[in-house]
Design an enzyme around this catalytic site. Structure first.
Site, PDB file in Angstrom:
ATOM      1  N   GLU A 109     -32.605  20.373  18.614  1.00 38.77           N
ATOM      2  CA  GLU A 109     -31.939  21.678  18.691  1.00 38.77           C
ATOM      3  C   GLU A 109     -30.435  21.281  18.708  1.00 38.77           C
ATOM      4  OE1 GLU A 109     -32.807  23.316  22.461  1.00 38.77           O
ATOM      5  OE2 GLU A 109     -34.691  23.974  21.759  1.00 38.77           O
ATOM      6  N   ASN A 147     -38.945  25.223  18.551  1.00 32.48           N
ATOM      7  CA  ASN A 147     -38.798  25.529  19.947  1.00 32.48           C
ATOM      8  C   ASN A 147     -38.757  27.123  20.128  1.00 32.48           C
ATOM      9  OD1 ASN A 147     -39.137  22.803  20.088  1.00 32.48           O
ATOM     10  ND2 ASN A 147     -37.323  22.409  20.983  1.00 32.48           N
TER      11      ASN A 147
HETATM   12  O1  LIG Z   1     -34.395  25.691  28.863  1.00 33.27           O
HETATM   13  C1  LIG Z   1     -35.774  25.141  28.751  1.00 33.27           C
HETATM   14  C2  LIG Z   1     -35.528  23.953  27.593  1.00 33.27           C
HETATM   15  C3  LIG Z   1     -34.845  22.827  28.037  1.00 33.27           C
HETATM   16  O2  LIG Z   1     -35.412  22.324  29.131  1.00 33.27           O
HETATM   17  C4  LIG Z   1     -35.118  21.801  26.941  1.00 33.27           C
HETATM   18  O3  LIG Z   1     -34.556  20.361  27.113  1.00 33.27           O
HETATM   19  C5  LIG Z   1     -34.509  22.299  25.648  1.00 33.27           C
HETATM   20  O4  LIG Z   1     -34.895  21.517  24.549  1.00 33.27           O
HETATM   21  C6  LIG Z   1     -34.562  23.611  25.637  1.00 33.27           C
HETATM   22  N1  LIG Z   1     -34.068  24.190  24.530  1.00 33.27           N
HETATM   23  C7  LIG Z   1     -34.477  25.611  24.855  1.00 33.27           C
HETATM   24  C8  LIG Z   1     -34.081  26.858  23.754  1.00 33.27           C
HETATM   25  N2  LIG Z   1     -33.202  27.591  24.138  1.00 33.27           N
HETATM   26  C9  LIG Z   1     -31.989  27.373  24.621  1.00 33.27           C
HETATM   27  C10 LIG Z   1     -30.877  28.434  24.436  1.00 33.27           C
HETATM   28  C11 LIG Z   1     -29.687  28.405  25.098  1.00 33.27           C
HETATM   29  C12 LIG Z   1     -29.429  27.163  25.850  1.00 33.27           C
HETATM   30  C13 LIG Z   1     -30.214  26.227  26.040  1.00 33.27           C
HETATM   31  C14 LIG Z   1     -31.573  26.353  25.403  1.00 33.27           C
HETATM   32  C15 LIG Z   1     -35.228  25.663  25.997  1.00 33.27           C
HETATM   33  N3  LIG Z   1     -35.279  24.309  26.661  1.00 33.27           N
END
Ligand SMILES: OC[C@@H]1[C@@H](O)[C@H](O)[C@@H](O)c2nc(CNc3ccccc3)cn21
Length: 467
Positions: free
Chosen positions: A182, A307
């Site tokens: 990401e 994701n």
């Molecule tokens: O937030 C849940 C998970 C996180 O724990 C993971 O480490 C990470 O890869 C992850 N990415 C997202 C996708 N979106 C997102 C959007 C804004 C802020 C943080 C994540 C969710 N998540």
């Protein structure tokens, strides 16, 4: 022909009539990340990461929560693999802590760090669980941040060096590699809005960090092609943007939001160019990048990891940098992180991906939800402790159904990694947001498979039939 009484059936009944069998070889797993589960961040010669620093900076995380202990996976890893075996996982996506391998980020290798992940990989393989290894899941060595981190163009060489150490040590046992997790979140959270490490809030830095992340991705893939024999890809978080109204302004806002999140990384990685909207979005903060950078970035990939968590109904509104923002849906169902449950968005997104980038294989490398789980209290007939989390099971079922629809429409989805294997440290949000299909009691470190985990086991055993 007399009008046949239309057979009315509930969505659940219709779902029960549907054949959910997934393609033969579809890979079922779960995912985690080093900083979120390991604990022991400085054990056995490891160096600090930017998250070690950020979490120990007062006010940066909820309740001052840090990754000092987390799920204690660094010590409990063998029991956790046993848990994965009990769940019947076929694959496990995890990340490596860069500063365990290279405490200063480059140069001196810490063999104890390599040994930890080597033992983990061997234990996974001994339990017929395929490892998917993510090189970078946000935890840059602090020593490299001191040298400019992702703002320093040397980061491409640093990252290729780090990847090469791991390729030489683990390739062959690890056959699916991911460079970055990401880049959008790393940039938007770490350099534009400051909510994530390293906590910068600078509109001029964000595009530079973003571009350098993609240069580093390309350099790591190039290095893999010289050393590795198997597969490597990139993981992106993308979400479909739907216009809040039929207005011209909202349509333009959707274009900007879509380019900013969904095309900003996939376009350079797969097409070798940025979407034109990024110049409009960042204005004078958007640099002129050297053309040769795009030759480095656009390396052939074996797969893309997607994701998926939610969608965004988007409207035009004053905001930086998009002049666009999400509109809460009055009839929507929302998770504990404020994300709308919208499985159709995953089908729409996968169809868009195929239409835009072609038939590169896709893994859903994260999908899951944080809901408030009741405490581990009652037990089932066999006396096993239970965590009743029906909302999470429904979320996972609906999204697997959405993936099934996309596969039926011709999208080459090869696997699914539930986020997350276990409750863990949700970055700046701390330990209060629980995504696991396994409950973690942080006081005792006791693991309890939730009802969603038990359900997921049945889905895996039936290759989707029990959906
Ligand atoms: O937030 C849940 C998970 C996180 O724990 C993971 O480490 C990470 O890869 C992850 N990415 C997202 C996708 N979106 C997102 C959007 C804004 C802020 C943080 C994540 C969710 N998540």
């Amino acid at each position: 022909m007399p009008q046949q009484a239309r057979e009315e059936s509930s969505p659940m009944a219709q779902a029960q009539q549907k054949d959910f069998s997934f393609p033969k070889g579809f890979l079922w797993g779960a995912a985690t990340a080093a900083h979120q589960i390991e604990g022991s961040p400085l054990a056995d010669g490891a160096g600090p990461s930017i998250w070690t620093r950020f979490a120990h900076t007062p006010g940066m995380t909820a309740n001052g929560d840090t990754g000092d202990v987390a799920c204690d996976h660094y010590r409990r890893w063998k029991d956790d693999v046993r848990l994965m075996r009990e769940l019947g996982l076929q694959a496990y996506r995890f990340s490596v802590s860069w500063s365990r391998i290279l405490p200063e980020g480059t140069g001196r290798v810490n063999q104890a760090g390599i040994d930890f992940y080597s033992r983990l990989v061997d234990e996974l393989l001994a339990n017929d669980i395929e490892p998917l290894l993510t090189l970078y899941h946000w935890d840059l060595p602090a020593a490299l941040d001191d040298r400019g981190g992702w703002l320093n163009r040397d980061c491409a060489d640093w990252f290729a060096e780090y990847g090469s150490v791991l390729y030489r040590a683990l390739d062959g046992r690890v056959k699916k590699w991911v460079t970055l997790n990401e880049p959008w979140v790393v940039t938007d959270g770490g350099y534009l809005h400051g909510a994530l490490a390293p906590g910068h809030r600078n509109r001029y830095e964000a595009p530079i960090a973003s571009h350098n992340l993609m240069r580093a991705h390309g350099a790591a893939v190039q290095a893999y092609r010289a050393i590795g024999q198997h597969e490597i890809g990139l993981v992106v978080n993308i979400e479909p943007k739907y216009a809040a109204s039929g207005s011209v302004d909202d349509a333009a806002a959707v274009k900007r939001a879509h380019a900013y999140m969904n095309e900003q990384y996939l376009h350079p990685a797969l097409l070798g160019r940025y979407p034109p909207e990024l110049g409009e979005i960042f204005g004078d903060a958007w640099p002129q990048f050297p053309p040769e950078d795009f030759e480095l970035i656009v390396q052939p990939l074996d797969f893309i990891g997607i994701n998926y968590y939610t969608r965004s109904v988007t409207e035009a509104r004053r905001s930086y940098p998009l002049d666009a923002g999400p509109v809460k849906q009055p009839l929507g169902t929302y998770t504990e992180t404020g994300w709308e449950v919208f499985p159709q968005g995953l089908t729409d997104l996968l169809l868009w991906f195929k239409q835009t980038y072609g038939d590169i294989p896709v893994y859903i490398t994260e999908n899951g939800a944080a809901f408030f789980d009741p405490p581990v209290a009652d037990t089932d007939a066999a006396g096993d402790r239970r965590v009743r989390d029906p909302l999470r099971t429904d979320y996972l079922r609906q999204h697997l159904s959405a993936i099934h629809d996309a596969i039926a429409a011709g999208v080459d989805v090869r696997g699914y990694m539930a986020w997350s294997l276990m409750d863990n440290l949700e970055w700046s949000l701390g330990y209060g947001k629980r995504f696991g299909i396994v409950h973690v009691n942080y006081g005792t470190q006791e693991r309890t498979i939730k009802d969603s985990g038990r359900w997921y086991s049945r889905v895996i055993a039936s290759q989707g039939g029990a959906l």
